[in-house]
Write an enzyme that holds these catalytic residues in place. Structure first.
Site, PDB file in Angstrom:
ATOM      1  N   CYS A 125     -47.762 -73.865   4.111  1.00  0.00           N
ATOM      2  CA  CYS A 125     -47.938 -74.671   2.909  1.00  0.00           C
ATOM      3  C   CYS A 125     -48.821 -75.879   3.195  1.00  0.00           C
ATOM      4  O   CYS A 125     -49.627 -75.863   4.132  1.00  0.00           O
ATOM      5  CB  CYS A 125     -46.610 -75.082   2.278  1.00  0.00           C
ATOM      6  SG  CYS A 125     -46.832 -75.592   0.546  1.00  0.00           S
ATOM      7  N   ASP A 194     -39.077 -80.148   1.126  1.00  0.00           N
ATOM      8  CA  ASP A 194     -38.830 -80.654  -0.230  1.00  0.00           C
ATOM      9  C   ASP A 194     -37.450 -81.262  -0.313  1.00  0.00           C
ATOM     10  O   ASP A 194     -37.184 -82.134  -1.145  1.00  0.00           O
ATOM     11  CB  ASP A 194     -38.987 -79.543  -1.262  1.00  0.00           C
ATOM     12  CG  ASP A 194     -40.450 -79.358  -1.588  1.00  0.00           C
ATOM     13  OD1 ASP A 194     -41.148 -78.710  -0.793  1.00  0.00           O
ATOM     14  OD2 ASP A 194     -40.901 -79.918  -2.599  1.00  0.00           O
TER      15      ASP A 194
END
Ligand code: RUB
Length: 319
Positions: A125, A194
């Protein structure tokens, strides 16, 4: 940017990545507080609460978002006048943004120590915090190479390889399904987060857990770069972090899907890597084992038992 523009930008992922989302939300709250012209303190509080709710609802998984909003909104708690409330909110917003940027800097220097000269580092990512560690190791003169994944369906890997290329770091770009083939050649996997739960599990971009499993099998260490405001307080109560499911059209164009009536497309944006696959978490407070996550929530984020209870009753941030 207006509050609605920021909210839309986060929803559509023009603004993305947990740290950037948090800072954008805080900027939006600050600007919204300036733009409001309430008659009373109570009206101001109500307007700001409404704005906070809109922002928090934009993306459900990045706990940086409710944590950041909560930290700024706390400025309204003790204010007794409208001016005091505005000033406190503004000060907290500026503090949050400065400390968020400082945290990335601290994580970069802590993380860079863990990257050795000659290492091949894999990342998945596009994490500002993880990339900061890699770029700092390179800046210190370590000869490193990076393997970066593509990150279907939104291809955040493209952002990652641009940053690495701009820094002059030799990088190999692979499709997500090649991760198992390359993790054996990597010395270290470094990803962002996250959310980090009370038991040290790491919620990050879909595919992270598969890479962690492969890294575990290959005995390649996996480390996580995460500012403390990514730790999820309500998981200390046993709540789960909701995993955002994004539109199927991100995976398969509608016109193709329409011709396949028996096929259902699923598009979860994140997954959960269990703590046993995480070697260390780099925070601005230092490199910690995942088993220390609960202490970060209690001692650093300062969540008292009462706040945990209020959150459980629906009066606090969901994570
Ligand atoms: C981004 C992602 C990142 C974390 C950490 O997902 O999973 O690894 O948010 O990023 P998305 P950072 O692209 O769906 O937002 O370190 O920049 O906060």
């Amino acid at each position: 940017m207006t509050l609605e523009e920021t909210a839309r930008g986060i929803r559509t992922m023009e603004i993305r990545g947990a740290g950037r989302i948090a800072r954008a939300a805080v900027e939006a709250l600050d600007a919204h507080a300036e733009a409001l012209s309430p008659a009373t303190l109570e009206e101001f509080r109500a307007g700001m609460r409404q704005a906070a709710d809109i922002l928090v609802a934009t993306r459900p998984t990045a706990v940086s978002l409710p944590n950041a909003v909560r930290s700024v909104m706390r400025g309204l708690d003790r204010a007794t006048t409208l001016n005091e409330a505005r000033a406190a909110l503004h000060e907290r917003a500026r503090d949050f943004i400065a400390s968020s940027l400082n945290a990335v800097g601290s994580i970069a220097s802590i993380g860079a120590r863990h990257i050795r000269d000659g290492d091949v580092v894999m990342t998945h990512c596009n994490s500002e915090a993880a990339l900061a560690c890699i770029v700092e190791a390179h800046r210190q003169g370590k000869a490193i190479e990076v393997v970066a994944t593509e990150v279907r369906p939104r291809n955040q890997g493209l952002l990652t390889i641009r940053t690495l290329n701009d820094a002059g770091i030799p990088t190999t770009y692979i499709v997500d399904s090649a991760a198992r083939s390359f993790v054996n050649r990597a010395d270290l996997v470094i990803v962002g987060a996250d959310a980090v739960t009370a038991n040290g599990a790491v919620v990050n971009k879909i595919g992270t857990a598969t890479i962690a499993l492969a890294a575990h099998e290959a005995r390649t260490n996996l480390v996580v770069a995460a500012e403390t405001y990514k730790f999820a307080p309500v998981t200390a109560l046993g709540d789960f972090v909701p995993i955002e499911e994004r539109p199927p059209s991100e995976v398969l164009p509608d016109e193709i899907a329409a011709a396949l009536p028996h096929v259902r497309v699923r598009n979860p944006a994140f997954d959960v890597t269990p703590p046993e696959f995480v070697d260390l978490i780099f925070t601005e407070q230092g490199a910690i084992p995942p088993s220390m996550a609960w202490l970060i929530i209690r001692d650093h984020l300062g969540w008292s038992i009462d706040e945990f209870r209020r959150a459980a009753e629906g009066g606090g941030n969901r994570a």
